[in-house]
Motif scaffolding. Structure first.
Motif, short mmCIF file in Angstrom:
data_model
loop_
_atom_site.label_atom_id
_atom_site.label_comp_id
_atom_site.label_asym_id
_atom_site.label_seq_id
_atom_site.Cartn_x
_atom_site.Cartn_y
_atom_site.Cartn_z
N SER A 20 36.15 -4.34 -3.12
CA SER A 20 36.13 -5.09 -4.39
C SER A 20 34.71 -5.24 -4.92
O SER A 20 34.47 -5.07 -6.12
CB SER A 20 36.73 -6.48 -4.21
OG SER A 20 38.10 -6.41 -3.93
N SER A 21 33.77 -5.54 -4.05
CA SER A 21 32.38 -5.74 -4.47
C SER A 21 31.81 -4.49 -5.13
O SER A 21 31.17 -4.56 -6.18
CB SER A 21 31.50 -6.13 -3.28
OG SER A 21 31.90 -7.39 -2.79
N VAL A 22 32.06 -3.34 -4.51
CA VAL A 22 31.58 -2.07 -5.06
C VAL A 22 32.20 -1.81 -6.43
O VAL A 22 31.52 -1.42 -7.39
CB VAL A 22 31.91 -0.90 -4.10
CG1 VAL A 22 31.66 0.45 -4.75
CG2 VAL A 22 31.11 -1.03 -2.81
N LEU A 23 33.50 -2.05 -6.54
CA LEU A 23 34.22 -1.74 -7.78
C LEU A 23 33.92 -2.73 -8.90
O LEU A 23 33.72 -2.34 -10.05
CB LEU A 23 35.72 -1.68 -7.49
CG LEU A 23 36.12 -0.60 -6.48
CD1 LEU A 23 37.57 -0.78 -6.06
CD2 LEU A 23 35.85 0.79 -7.02
N GLU A 24 33.85 -4.01 -8.56
CA GLU A 24 33.57 -5.02 -9.57
C GLU A 24 32.15 -4.88 -10.11
O GLU A 24 31.89 -5.17 -11.29
CB GLU A 24 33.82 -6.42 -9.02
CG GLU A 24 35.30 -6.70 -8.84
CD GLU A 24 35.61 -7.97 -8.07
OE1 GLU A 24 34.70 -8.54 -7.43
OE2 GLU A 24 36.79 -8.39 -8.10
N ALA A 25 31.22 -4.41 -9.29
CA ALA A 25 29.85 -4.17 -9.74
C ALA A 25 29.80 -3.09 -10.82
O ALA A 25 28.83 -3.00 -11.57
CB ALA A 25 28.96 -3.78 -8.56
#
Length: 132
Positions: free
Chosen positions: A17-22
């Motif tokens: 999620s962190s990678v994608l939301e960034a």
């Protein structure tokens, strides 16, 4: 882009999620195969990131359900699993997965797989008129 992560590991789901939301993607998370199949049908994500080893409906079974349903078969599924034997990869592809990635997955590999899977799905879903 709307991306559904189906993974029973909160740590793994949060990392993805962190990678994608960034990158400004909208991320949905399901913590079971059953919940993921329902969310895929209701939310119509652009792509699904699927773990394999989950209690209840495992990732292979959930992928098969998503790819066989008329409502969700157009959604590309990328399996991301620690199960990296050749037979696992072949089985994942037979269930309808667009791509099979083995954990740990680096950021570039993940983003490239998503781009390739969504581009292929867009091409597959495009109806080419017959030639005259």
């Amino acid at each position: 882009m709307k991306i559904l992560i189906i993974d029973d590991s909160k740590t793994e789901a949060q990392a993805l999620s962190s990678v994608l939301e960034a990158r400004d993607h909208q991320v949905l998370v399901a913590t079971s195969g059953e919940q993921g199949v329902v969310l895929a049908a209701n939310e119509q994500p652009d792509v699904v990131l699927m773990d394999v080893v989950m209690p209840g409906l495992n990732g292979f079974q959930a992928t098969r359900q998503i790819k066989r349903s008329p409502d969700t078969r157009h959604i590309p599924v990328i399996i991301i699993s620690s199960k990296g034997q050749d037979i696992d990869i072949i089985w994942g592809e037979r269930q309808g997965a667009a791509t099979y990635l083995v954990k740990p997955v680096n950021q570039q590999q993940l983003l490239a797989a998503i781009a390739a899977a969504t581009a292929a799905a867009a091409t597959d879903n495009h109806v080419i008129p017959p030639t005259q």
